[in-house]
Motif scaffolding. Sequence first.
Motif, PDB file in Angstrom:
ATOM      1  N   ASN A 103       1.692 -21.798   1.590  1.00 53.65           N
ATOM      2  CA  ASN A 103       0.730 -21.034   2.199  1.00 53.65           C
ATOM      3  C   ASN A 103      -0.290 -20.683   1.175  1.00 53.65           C
ATOM      4  N   PHE A 104      -1.564 -20.461   1.414  1.00 58.23           N
ATOM      5  CA  PHE A 104      -2.699 -20.148   0.386  1.00 58.23           C
ATOM      6  C   PHE A 104      -3.251 -18.802   0.766  1.00 58.23           C
ATOM      7  N   VAL A 105      -3.557 -18.064   0.103  1.00 60.07           N
ATOM      8  CA  VAL A 105      -4.321 -16.657   0.191  1.00 60.07           C
ATOM      9  C   VAL A 105      -5.308 -16.587  -0.815  1.00 60.07           C
ATOM     10  N   ASN A 131     -11.146 -14.360   2.175  1.00 58.15           N
ATOM     11  CA  ASN A 131     -10.641 -13.912   3.440  1.00 58.15           C
ATOM     12  C   ASN A 131      -9.260 -13.679   3.213  1.00 58.15           C
ATOM     13  N   GLY A 132      -8.906 -13.153   1.998  1.00 53.11           N
ATOM     14  CA  GLY A 132      -7.620 -12.984   1.649  1.00 53.11           C
ATOM     15  C   GLY A 132      -6.998 -11.781   2.471  1.00 53.11           C
ATOM     16  N   VAL A 133      -7.558 -10.699   2.602  1.00 51.49           N
ATOM     17  CA  VAL A 133      -7.032  -9.670   3.369  1.00 51.49           C
ATOM     18  C   VAL A 133      -6.970  -9.693   4.983  1.00 51.49           C
ATOM     19  N   LEU A 134      -8.093 -10.337   5.508  1.00 46.96           N
ATOM     20  CA  LEU A 134      -8.121 -10.257   6.890  1.00 46.96           C
ATOM     21  C   LEU A 134      -7.837 -11.716   7.442  1.00 46.96           C
ATOM     22  N   GLY A 135      -7.720 -12.480   6.607  1.00 46.84           N
ATOM     23  CA  GLY A 135      -7.414 -14.165   7.120  1.00 46.84           C
ATOM     24  C   GLY A 135      -8.131 -14.472   8.275  1.00 46.84           C
ATOM     25  N   ALA A 136      -7.647 -14.923   9.389  1.00 47.13           N
ATOM     26  CA  ALA A 136      -8.434 -15.344  10.688  1.00 47.13           C
ATOM     27  C   ALA A 136      -9.143 -14.277  11.287  1.00 47.13           C
ATOM     28  N   LEU A 137      -8.947 -13.044  10.986  1.00 52.40           N
ATOM     29  CA  LEU A 137      -9.712 -11.977  11.421  1.00 52.40           C
ATOM     30  C   LEU A 137     -10.870 -11.738  10.820  1.00 52.40           C
ATOM     31  N   PRO A 190     -14.689 -11.547   9.710  1.00 52.78           N
ATOM     32  CA  PRO A 190     -15.782 -12.223  10.488  1.00 52.78           C
ATOM     33  C   PRO A 190     -16.819 -12.625   9.292  1.00 52.78           C
ATOM     34  N   GLU A 196       2.244 -19.419  -1.986  1.00 57.68           N
ATOM     35  CA  GLU A 196       3.640 -19.162  -1.878  1.00 57.68           C
ATOM     36  C   GLU A 196       4.260 -20.443  -1.069  1.00 57.68           C
TER      37      GLU A 196
END
Lengths: 104, 455
Positions: B353-355, B360-366, B368, B381
Amino acid sequence: MMKLSEAAVVLRSKNSGPFEITLDALFADREIYNALKQSDIINKSLIAKLYNIAEENITHIVFFDQALGFKVTFSRSVSSGTFLDRDVYGAQQHAPLMDLEFDF
Amino acid sequence: MTTRELKILAPCGMLGYGFPKSSFQRGMELLPDAIVVDAGSTDGGPHKLGAGSAIVSKQACKKDLEIMLTAGASARIPVIIGSAGGSGAKVHVEWTRSIIMEILQEQNLSSLKIATIWADIPNDVIEAKLVKGQCLPLGLSVKPLTKERLEATNGVVAQMGHEPIVAALEEGADIIICGRAYDPSPFAAVAIHKGYDAALAYHMGKILECAALCAEPGTTKDSMLGILKEDSFILKALNDTRKCTAISVAAHTFYEKDHPYLLHGPGYILNLEHCKFTELPDHSVEVSGSRMIETPVYKIKLEGAMQVAYRTFVIAGIRDPLLINKIEEVEELVKQQVYDYYTEIPREDYAINFVNYGMNGVLGALEPTPNAGHELGVMFEVIAVSQELANAVCGSVRSTFLHYGYEGRKSTAGNLAFPFAPSDIPFGPVYEFSVYHLMEVSDGLEMFHCDYEEV
């Protein structure tokens, strides 16, 4: 026009249990609060769009006049603190609301 | 009408978070009837419950308890700790109990009755309730609880209501160590034991469990006094730098709950919709109008955590704009190359998994607006069925990513800036909340056994 981030004195997010995120906006000024409440812009379709989630995942959108605030609660796609979660406390999920504009 | 009142001193919002001694002392001078502190939370995720570890250090927990226990003993008032040790399971309660025993011995405190209320729920009880349909998930995204998942769960606790704590007070307990408790319950128990209105008692408890968080400026690291009367209660900050306002207290009913004024507790629903919040001249706030209804069936909330994997992770930075521009594409290619390399390992044994912090590290797919800045923090990770496999795959992701020759690359010496050496951090077990269910019980006492001892 006023932005929610200017209008609210508290604009925050937090877990309400490990499976939900809850967003709170609290205001110091009753007129601003009433203007926002009467604008009806805070609704399921807006939250679904802002957060890229399905409307079915939104459990509550409630205004509470005594506290001059509203609350939005939706279920998390990944529960708190496990693999793929990005925000264990759910404390940084409020930002998409900040630029929201309403008439005042 | 009587004018009696009951005072509860809440030293801090979480045992071990600390509080100014002057605030606590001022609270003691106002002659409280009990000192109550919450010690638990699921906020930090499932790890504490799963691993059996505490939220705060022993040093911090002992420091706070020492002040509370000596003051409680000399004033001869009960000291109650809710959700001991962070998660309130057996191991957490025992940890707290051993610290308390150490303090009692060191401070020569004696003639005290200690009650320990356990909140652990045996698997066979849960299984039987599951079969009867009397144990259902709480929330839309809770996974179904199977026999296998229950067996893999490292112990289940339930949130107790006020009933077992009231029973311990009736037995004359001076110190009550509660396993997992609904946060307001230990506060409400003191008041209900003395015959006060349960709705006001719970509402006051709901605010006091976070101590001074309902004041302005708010904090969990300062003391508050709750004064309960027959038809209202008053919240009083014990530090001159803070005051309560009608809005700050009303707003606190919002805090960490899914609904602003309907609060579900064990055996009841608290309705605060028509509460009045009145500011008093001394910067305290009086609250009235709290209502509650008992639920037709008494339900307790179960919590359990199971280990789902082991984790290894890496934190790195990227400054090269060529890579930043195609970061998600490159990450997919890196992932694919690692999959191709480990053909002998089943794909279901690990996950990558990549962040991308800064995009968009905090909200990811959410998110905008997923726009990267001029630099990007990446975290990747690997979770796997063993720590060794997580380490191995993560090492491959790191070396592949570091040297990946993406199209158009000029920086052939490496793609990642590491802040640490070594770069790979083996993290240990990863847990998830496997049990987050409401279970039907006959009453609030049934599942919570209490032990007493005299010191």
